[in-house]
Design a protein around this motif. Structure first.
Motif, short mmCIF file in Angstrom:
data_model
loop_
_atom_site.label_atom_id
_atom_site.label_comp_id
_atom_site.label_asym_id
_atom_site.label_seq_id
_atom_site.Cartn_x
_atom_site.Cartn_y
_atom_site.Cartn_z
N ARG A 140 0.84 -1.20 0.00
CA ARG A 140 0.00 0.00 0.00
C ARG A 140 0.88 1.25 0.00
N TYR A 141 0.48 2.22 -0.81
CA TYR A 141 1.19 3.50 -0.91
C TYR A 141 0.18 4.63 -0.70
N ASP A 142 0.34 5.37 0.39
CA ASP A 142 -0.48 6.56 0.58
C ASP A 142 0.35 7.84 0.38
N PHE A 143 1.66 7.66 0.17
CA PHE A 143 2.59 8.73 -0.16
C PHE A 143 2.64 9.84 0.88
N ARG A 144 2.35 9.47 2.12
CA ARG A 144 2.55 10.45 3.20
C ARG A 144 4.05 10.69 3.41
N GLU A 145 4.84 9.69 3.06
CA GLU A 145 6.29 9.82 3.12
C GLU A 145 6.84 9.93 1.70
N LYS A 146 7.69 10.90 1.48
CA LYS A 146 8.26 11.13 0.15
C LYS A 146 9.02 9.91 -0.36
N ALA A 147 9.62 9.14 0.56
CA ALA A 147 10.42 7.99 0.16
C ALA A 147 9.61 6.93 -0.59
N GLU A 148 8.30 6.90 -0.38
CA GLU A 148 7.47 5.90 -1.05
C GLU A 148 7.54 6.02 -2.57
N ALA A 149 7.77 7.22 -3.05
CA ALA A 149 7.84 7.43 -4.50
C ALA A 149 9.06 6.76 -5.11
N LYS A 150 10.04 6.37 -4.28
CA LYS A 150 11.25 5.72 -4.79
C LYS A 150 10.98 4.32 -5.31
N ASP A 151 9.83 3.75 -5.00
CA ASP A 151 9.47 2.43 -5.53
C ASP A 151 8.95 2.51 -6.97
N PHE A 152 8.98 3.71 -7.56
CA PHE A 152 8.48 3.91 -8.92
C PHE A 152 9.55 4.61 -9.77
N GLU A 153 9.64 4.17 -11.02
CA GLU A 153 10.61 4.73 -11.96
C GLU A 153 9.88 5.23 -13.21
N ASN A 154 10.44 6.24 -13.85
CA ASN A 154 9.84 6.75 -15.09
C ASN A 154 10.24 5.85 -16.24
N ARG A 155 9.37 4.90 -16.54
CA ARG A 155 9.62 3.95 -17.63
C ARG A 155 8.36 3.84 -18.49
N VAL A 156 8.38 4.46 -19.65
CA VAL A 156 7.24 4.43 -20.56
C VAL A 156 7.37 3.20 -21.47
N PRO A 157 6.37 2.32 -21.51
CA PRO A 157 6.52 1.09 -22.30
C PRO A 157 6.31 1.25 -23.80
N TRP A 158 5.74 2.37 -24.25
CA TRP A 158 5.49 2.56 -25.68
C TRP A 158 6.34 3.71 -26.21
N PRO A 159 6.59 3.73 -27.52
CA PRO A 159 7.41 4.81 -28.09
C PRO A 159 6.65 6.13 -28.06
N ILE A 160 7.25 7.15 -27.47
CA ILE A 160 6.61 8.45 -27.40
C ILE A 160 7.67 9.50 -27.10
N GLN A 161 7.52 10.67 -27.67
CA GLN A 161 8.49 11.74 -27.47
C GLN A 161 8.27 12.38 -26.10
N THR A 162 9.35 12.62 -25.38
CA THR A 162 9.24 13.25 -24.06
C THR A 162 10.08 14.52 -24.02
N ARG A 163 9.76 15.38 -23.04
CA ARG A 163 10.51 16.61 -22.86
C ARG A 163 11.14 16.61 -21.47
N LYS A 164 12.04 17.55 -21.23
CA LYS A 164 12.74 17.60 -19.95
C LYS A 164 11.80 17.88 -18.78
N ASP A 165 10.71 18.62 -19.04
CA ASP A 165 9.81 18.98 -17.96
C ASP A 165 8.78 17.88 -17.67
N GLN A 166 8.91 16.74 -18.33
CA GLN A 166 7.99 15.62 -18.10
C GLN A 166 8.66 14.57 -17.22
N GLY A 167 7.86 13.87 -16.44
CA GLY A 167 8.41 12.84 -15.59
C GLY A 167 7.49 12.51 -14.44
N ILE A 168 8.06 11.91 -13.39
CA ILE A 168 7.29 11.56 -12.21
C ILE A 168 7.99 12.10 -10.97
#
Length: 274
Positions: free
Chosen positions: A62-90
């Motif tokens: 379970r993730y309620d994200f009350r702690e910032k560290a919980e976000a470390k269990d997620f990575e910015n990995r897009v499975p399909w081809p798509i153009q990204t910019r520097k201001d995009q992410g998680i």
């Protein structure tokens, strides 16, 4: 007679040495075995989210994200081809997981078999927001679970616009399509009873149940056969395309891939139960 005397002398000479070997050598040999037997990390020592339960190898996080560290269990990995910019992410934002398109928050773990994912989505866009399951081998046989899907239909010049479960695969590519086009088929789809509006908060459940892909919102229920190559070992995640969404109250229940557990040195145990 001389042979018997010689044997006795040999026994008297080797006796202390044999005793030493029996006592010391096995003790020294325990070191490698003990190292191998040493426990790996517990589930709650590896994951930043809360390990809610463990029963019959089914793990619930379970993730309620009350702690910032919980976000470390997620990575910015897009499975399909798509153009990204520097201001995009998680990132972690206001005790939620923020995804700014074209981005995707993929969970770090590998899963297998049936899985149920629950999430509360705050929409900062009116389309192309949802979750996905993608095979661990990086193939294009992924599935999307989307609120008002339109982006992928631009690949084949269609309008789209429904809440949908879509399964992708190279075997469905159309002749003459662009290099970034991946073929797909609907698993199930229904038009939204109410259009998604900016600021809408939508609880969504998706996953694999009884070999079918499923997706539920308070007003829509979708399910159908896992078409094409089946999702057997996979990652899960959340995405937004050309927009922004906040993901909160994430609950994941399923079986972790044994090979991934071994590679990461993780034991199926909870060190400090919640």
């Amino acid at each position: 007679m001389s042979d018997v005397r010689g044997l006795r002398r040999c026994t008297r000479t080797l006796g202390p040495m044999l005793l030493f070997l029996l006592l010391v050598v096995p003790a020294a040999g325990l070191a490698p075995d003990s190292a191998e037997a040493a426990e790996g990390k517990a589930l709650d020592e590896f994951f930043k989210g809360k390990v809610v339960s463990l029963a019959d190898k089914v793990v619930c996080l379970r993730y309620d994200f009350r702690e910032k560290a919980e976000a470390k269990d997620f990575e910015n990995r897009v499975p399909w081809p798509i153009q990204t910019r520097k201001d995009q992410g998680i990132k972690w934002f206001d005790e939620k997981l923020e995804v700014i398109g074209n981005a995707a928050a993929r969970h770090v773990a590998e899963w297998t078999g049936e899985i149920t994912v629950k999430v509360t989505i705050t929409c900062d866009h009116d389309k192309d927001i949802g979750g996905f399951l993608t095979p661990i081998n990086g193939a294009n046989d992924f599935a999307t679970f989307t609120l008002t899907e339109k982006f992928f239909h631009k690949w084949n010049g269609k309008e789209g616009g429904t809440h949908s479960i879509i399964k992708f695969g190279n075997q469905w590519r159309e002749r003459g399509s662009t290099d970034d086009f991946i073929g797909f088929r609907y698993v199930d789809r229904k038009p939204p009873k109410d259009p998604i509006e900016v600021g809408a908060v939508v609880p969504v459940t998706f996953g694999i149940q009884k070999k079918k892909l499923v997706m539920m919102t308070p007003k829509v229920e979708l399910k159908g056969k896992d078409r094409g190559k089946k999702l057997k070992k996979f990652f899960l995640g959340f995405y937004a395309i050309k927009g922004r969404a906040l993901f909160d109250n994430i609950e994941i229940c399923g079986r972790l891939n044994d090979a991934w557990l071994r590679a990461e040195g993780i034991d199926l145990r909870i060190a400090n139960p919640v």
